[in-house]
Structures are given as structure tokens and as C-alpha cells.
Design a protein around this motif. Structure first.
Motif, short mmCIF file in Angstrom:
data_model
loop_
_atom_site.label_atom_id
_atom_site.label_comp_id
_atom_site.label_asym_id
_atom_site.label_seq_id
_atom_site.Cartn_x
_atom_site.Cartn_y
_atom_site.Cartn_z
N ALA A 136 -5.68 46.30 43.17
CA ALA A 136 -4.43 45.55 43.00
C ALA A 136 -3.96 45.75 41.56
CB ALA A 136 -4.64 44.07 43.31
N TYR A 137 -2.67 45.61 41.36
CA TYR A 137 -2.09 45.92 40.04
C TYR A 137 -1.27 44.74 39.51
CZ TYR A 137 -3.24 50.53 41.90
OH TYR A 137 -3.89 51.59 42.46
N THR A 138 -1.91 43.58 39.51
CA THR A 138 -1.23 42.34 39.11
C THR A 138 -0.70 42.42 37.69
OG1 THR A 138 -2.82 41.18 40.51
CG2 THR A 138 -1.43 39.84 39.05
N ARG A 139 -1.55 42.84 36.77
CA ARG A 139 -1.13 42.89 35.37
C ARG A 139 -0.03 43.93 35.16
NH1 ARG A 139 -3.66 40.16 31.75
NH2 ARG A 139 -5.53 39.94 33.04
N GLU A 140 -0.11 45.04 35.89
CA GLU A 140 0.91 46.09 35.74
C GLU A 140 2.27 45.61 36.24
OE1 GLU A 140 -3.03 48.24 35.95
OE2 GLU A 140 -2.09 46.46 36.85
N VAL A 141 2.28 44.86 37.35
CA VAL A 141 3.54 44.30 37.86
C VAL A 141 4.12 43.33 36.84
CG1 VAL A 141 4.61 42.86 39.65
CG2 VAL A 141 2.85 44.50 40.28
N ARG A 168 7.13 33.16 40.04
CA ARG A 168 7.84 32.85 41.28
C ARG A 168 7.95 34.09 42.18
NH1 ARG A 168 13.24 29.38 40.93
NH2 ARG A 168 14.17 31.29 40.10
N ILE A 169 8.21 35.26 41.57
CA ILE A 169 8.29 36.50 42.35
C ILE A 169 6.95 36.78 43.03
CG2 ILE A 169 8.47 39.02 42.18
CD1 ILE A 169 10.59 38.60 40.00
N LEU A 170 5.86 36.63 42.29
CA LEU A 170 4.54 36.94 42.84
C LEU A 170 4.08 35.90 43.86
CD1 LEU A 170 2.67 38.32 39.70
CD2 LEU A 170 3.73 39.58 41.58
N ALA A 171 4.56 34.66 43.74
CA ALA A 171 4.23 33.64 44.73
C ALA A 171 4.97 33.91 46.04
CB ALA A 171 4.57 32.26 44.20
N ASP A 172 6.22 34.35 45.92
CA ASP A 172 7.03 34.61 47.11
C ASP A 172 6.70 35.95 47.76
OD1 ASP A 172 8.31 32.22 46.75
OD2 ASP A 172 10.04 33.07 45.69
N HIS A 173 6.35 36.94 46.91
CA HIS A 173 6.09 38.28 47.43
C HIS A 173 4.84 38.86 46.75
CE1 HIS A 173 7.28 41.91 49.58
NE2 HIS A 173 7.02 42.61 48.49
N PRO A 174 3.66 38.30 47.07
CA PRO A 174 2.43 38.77 46.40
C PRO A 174 2.09 40.23 46.71
CG PRO A 174 1.92 37.31 48.25
CD PRO A 174 3.40 37.22 48.03
N GLU A 175 2.67 40.79 47.79
CA GLU A 175 2.42 42.20 48.11
C GLU A 175 2.79 43.12 46.96
OE1 GLU A 175 4.53 40.66 51.92
OE2 GLU A 175 4.22 39.98 49.86
N ALA A 176 3.61 42.63 46.04
CA ALA A 176 4.02 43.45 44.90
C ALA A 176 2.83 43.95 44.11
CB ALA A 176 4.95 42.64 43.98
N VAL A 177 1.74 43.18 44.08
CA VAL A 177 0.58 43.58 43.27
C VAL A 177 -0.15 44.77 43.89
CG1 VAL A 177 0.31 41.20 42.49
CG2 VAL A 177 -1.11 42.04 44.38
N LEU A 178 0.19 45.15 45.12
CA LEU A 178 -0.46 46.28 45.77
C LEU A 178 0.30 47.58 45.59
CD1 LEU A 178 -1.51 44.52 49.11
CD2 LEU A 178 -2.79 44.69 46.96
N CYS A 179 1.46 47.51 44.96
CA CYS A 179 2.25 48.72 44.70
C CYS A 179 1.67 49.46 43.49
CB CYS A 179 3.70 48.36 44.43
SG CYS A 179 4.59 47.79 45.89
N HIS A 180 1.50 50.75 43.64
CA HIS A 180 0.97 51.56 42.54
C HIS A 180 1.97 51.58 41.38
CE1 HIS A 180 -0.53 55.07 40.34
NE2 HIS A 180 -1.68 54.86 40.96
N PRO A 181 1.50 51.52 40.15
CA PRO A 181 2.40 51.52 38.98
C PRO A 181 3.41 52.67 39.00
CG PRO A 181 0.18 51.02 38.28
CD PRO A 181 0.09 51.34 39.74
N GLU A 182 3.01 53.84 39.49
CA GLU A 182 3.96 54.96 39.56
C GLU A 182 5.09 54.66 40.55
OE1 GLU A 182 1.98 58.59 40.40
OE2 GLU A 182 0.78 58.59 38.55
N GLN A 183 4.75 53.99 41.65
CA GLN A 183 5.77 53.61 42.63
C GLN A 183 6.76 52.64 41.99
OE1 GLN A 183 4.20 51.97 46.24
NE2 GLN A 183 2.80 53.67 46.61
N MET A 184 6.22 51.65 41.27
CA MET A 184 7.08 50.64 40.64
C MET A 184 8.01 51.26 39.61
SD MET A 184 4.61 47.31 40.22
CE MET A 184 3.18 48.14 39.53
#
Length: 375
Positions: free
Chosen positions: A64-69, A85-101
Motif C-alpha cells: 500500500a502507498y499511504t504515505r505516497e498518496v 477525508r479523501i482517504l476515509a471516503d476512498h481508501p482504495e487510493a492507497v493501493l494505486c502505484h505512485p507512478e499511476q498517481m
């Protein structure tokens, strides 16, 4: 024991298969929570209990990439409160690879270069931003296509945010639908010089129009033409319905129109006039229309009043009940006066109600009272 293990593995495989493709490819599922993810979410003041209740599977993924998000959003100007608030509503964000973000950030900045505004969009539509990398090519091609139509950047941004499916699919599909809309507009008498503005407004009001089929639009327009609507009236309906004419079908419209005609007791020509003023009659099913007609009639409102202000049928029964009660408290007889005071948005109603209140509270002039004059 073997059977239990087999069942457990089957359930786990089904659960993994239900996850989005981009999350399955780059992460694995664990039976225990990823403690690093949990701790980093706590550090960011994210409501971890809410995440557990709604999307607990995210906490079991690795990596997971919590700190990177967090760093990406912070670099774009997001405050700690907004990030949590973003991470509470859409925690899936932490699974996106930094290059994708980073790729998504660069992509979105083509149409929204203001990073502060982009953060606001991500806050409202996080799932549209944190998306699968395999869609980047389609997204880029669709952005280029809509730019070639000279659409406003804000309109394109709104499309990407509220209807991301239309940008993740092949650009050819959007080209077909836009071409269908343009052809319908011109065939109904629309002026080519105004077509871009019309298309922008339509897409802004209902971004999901792009996900429909030109054939559905054609069938609905043919049905309405058979009901006696002129080309100019059809163009009016297309604009006023905000593209919802594409989400209808002849059978549902036929039933709604037949019910309205029988209930109101009007001619075909009168019914068309009512529909032009209240297009909602086309897409509300009979049970909803029945509920709204009955409420108005029980309140002492006549059918002629409803025909004079048919847009009152666009209001829910809860809103109508509330407004009628407030008007009666001020001594207003809804059965005798205009329905315009009952109609419209909340803001318009409050303005009308305020004027009504002033009118009813004005002191009555007493002709025998002594006049007050300045010395």
C-alpha cells in the motif's frame, strides 16, 4: 479439514476476483491487516473504523502507498483535513502505484492546470482520479477529442470527474454518440453556429449522455414526433430535459403520457403544451405522478391550477406538503391563489414566501388615527 481449506480458498479467490483489476495485479490479500497501512492512516487522522466498516478489505492489501498518496496530495496543496477525508471516503487510493498517481496528475492537469481546483475535484470525485493505469491511453485520446470540439476545459474536467467511464472507454464510442447528438440538433432546426454552446450545456447538465446509444435517441425522438411534437418543440425538449430524453424509452413515455392525459382530462394538443412546460411528465412513472396529483387535489388545488403551473408536479410530495403548510400558516389559500408561490427551487420559494409575509404583516391604515408629523 481439506474441505474447509478448499472452501476458504474458494471464498478468498472470489473476493479477490471482485476487486478492481488494477488492485488485483499489483497487490496481494492477507488474512491479517497491514499494520503499516493502519498506522499511517492513524497518523493522517483518517477514520480507520469507518474504513474497516465500509472497505475493510483495503487494510488487508499489500503493498500500500499511504504515505505516497498523502505526499502527492500535500504537494498539490491539500490540507491535512482534506487528505484524511479523501482517504476515509476512498481508501482504495492507497493501493494505486505512485507512478499511476503521477500519471493521473499530469493527465488531469491538461484540462485543469490549477492544482487547488484539482484538489477540490479529487475531494469530490476521488474514484475518478485514482483509477486504473490501463485507461491512460483512452483518457488521453478522449481529452484530445473533446479539445478538438473546442469544448471549455471546465466542461471536459466535469466530464472526467462525474462520468469517468466515458473517458476510460475507446474514443470512437464517444465520437459516435457526439456525432449522433450533433446530427439530431441540426435535423431539428438547430443553428450550426450555436451547436458548440448547446453541446457544452447538454454535456455539462448530464455527462452520462455519452454512455447512451444514438439509436435510443433516434427512437425516442421518432416517438415524440408521432405524438405531434414539431421539430422546434423536440429541440426545446432535448435542451430542457438536459439529455434525459436519451434515458427514456417509448413504452414508459407512452404510459406516463396516457396517465397524465386521462387524469387531467385534456386534449392531445393541451397535453403537448403541458409537457413542453413540464417535461418531467415524460419520465415520471404513473405511481409517482398519481401520488403527486392526489396530494395537490387533496390540498384543494384544482386541475386548472395544475395545468396553469404544471412544473409543480416536479416537486416531491414531501416538499409540496411542507410548503403548503407554511403558506397556510400565513393565511394563504393555495386553492384560490396562484401556484407560482408554491413552485420553484427552495430559494425561489423562500423569496416568494418572504414577499407574501411582508404583504400580510403590513399595518392596516386607520383613517381616524391622528397623523404623526415632525415638529
Amino acid at each position: 479439514m481439506l474441505k474447509l481449506i478448499s472452501t476458504s480458498l474458494s471464498l478468498r479467490c472470489l473476493r479477490v476476483a471482485a476487486l478492481p483489476l488494477n488492485l488485483r495485479i499489483c497487490s496481494t490479500l492477507s488474512s491479517t491487516e497491514n499494520q503499516q497501512t493502519v498506522q499511517e492512516l492513524y497518523d493522517l487522522s483518517v477514520d480507520v473504523q469507518k474504513v474497516r466498516q465500509l472497505k475493510g478489505w483495503v487494510l488487508h492489501r499489500n503493498p500500500a502507498y499511504t504515505r505516497e498518496v498523502s505526499n502527492l496530495l500535500k504537494d498539490m496543496g491539500a490540507s491535512g483535513f482534506i487528505i484524511s477525508r479523501i482517504l476515509a471516503d476512498h481508501p482504495e487510493a492507497v493501493l494505486c502505484h505512485p507512478e499511476q498517481m503521477q500519471a493521473q496528475r499530469e493527465l488531469w492537469m491538461i484540462v485543469c492546470p490549477n492544482q487547488k481546483e484539482l484538489v477540490g475535484i479529487i475531494e469530490k470525485f476521488p474514484a475518478s482520479f485514482f483509477t486504473c493505469s490501463s485507461h491512460h491511453d483512452s483518457q488521453r485520446q478522449n481529452i484530445a477529442y473533446f479539445q478538438s470540439l473546442n469544448l471549455n476545459k471546465r466542461i471536459i474536467t466535469k466530464l472526467m470527474a462525474s462520468a469517468p467511464q466515458s473517458f476510460s472507454r475507446p474514443v470512437e464510442q464517444n465520437e459516435v454518440m457526439v456525432r449522433g447528438l450533433q446530427e439530431a440538433y441540426l435535423e431539428l432546426g438547430g443553428e450550426e453556429a450555436n451547436m458548440k454552446v448547446w453541446l457544452q450545456k447538454l454535456l455539462s447538465q448530464n455527462p452520462f449522455v455519452l454512455l447512451k446509444s444514438p439509436e435510443v435517441l433516434r427512437q425516442n425522438l421518432l416517438f415524440l414526433r408521432d405524438k405531434g411534437f414539431s421539430a422546434a418543440e423536440l429541440l426545446h425538449l432535448m435542451s430542457k430535459l438536459k439529455g434525459f430524453v436519451i434515458e427514456l424509452n417509448p413504452d414508459s413515455m407512452r404510459r406516463s403520457l396516457a396517465y397524465s392525459k386521462e387524469t387531467v382530462g385534456c386534449s392531445e394538443a393541451e397535453l403537448r403544451n403541458i409537457v413542453l412546460n413540464c417535461p418531467a411528465l415524460l419520465y415520471y412513472p404513473e405511481d409517482i405522478l398519481a401520488e403527486r396529483f392526489q396530494l395537490l387535489l387533496r390540498a384543494g388545488i384544482s386541475m386548472s391550477q395544475i395545468m396553469g403551473t404544471p412544473t409543480v408536479l416536479e416537486l416531491t410530495t414531501q416538499i409540496v406538503n411542507y410548503r403548503i403548510q407554511r403558506l397556510r400558516e400565513r393565511g394563504y389559500d393555495v386553492g384560490a391563489g396562484s401556484l407560482e408561490v408554491l413552485n420553484g427551487t427552495k430559494k425561489n420559494f423562500e423569496m416568494s414566501y418572504g414577499k407574501l409575509q411582508l404583504r400580510t404583516e403590513r399595518p392596516i391604515f386607520n383613517p381616524v388615527a391622528p397623523l404623526r408629523v415632525d415638529d
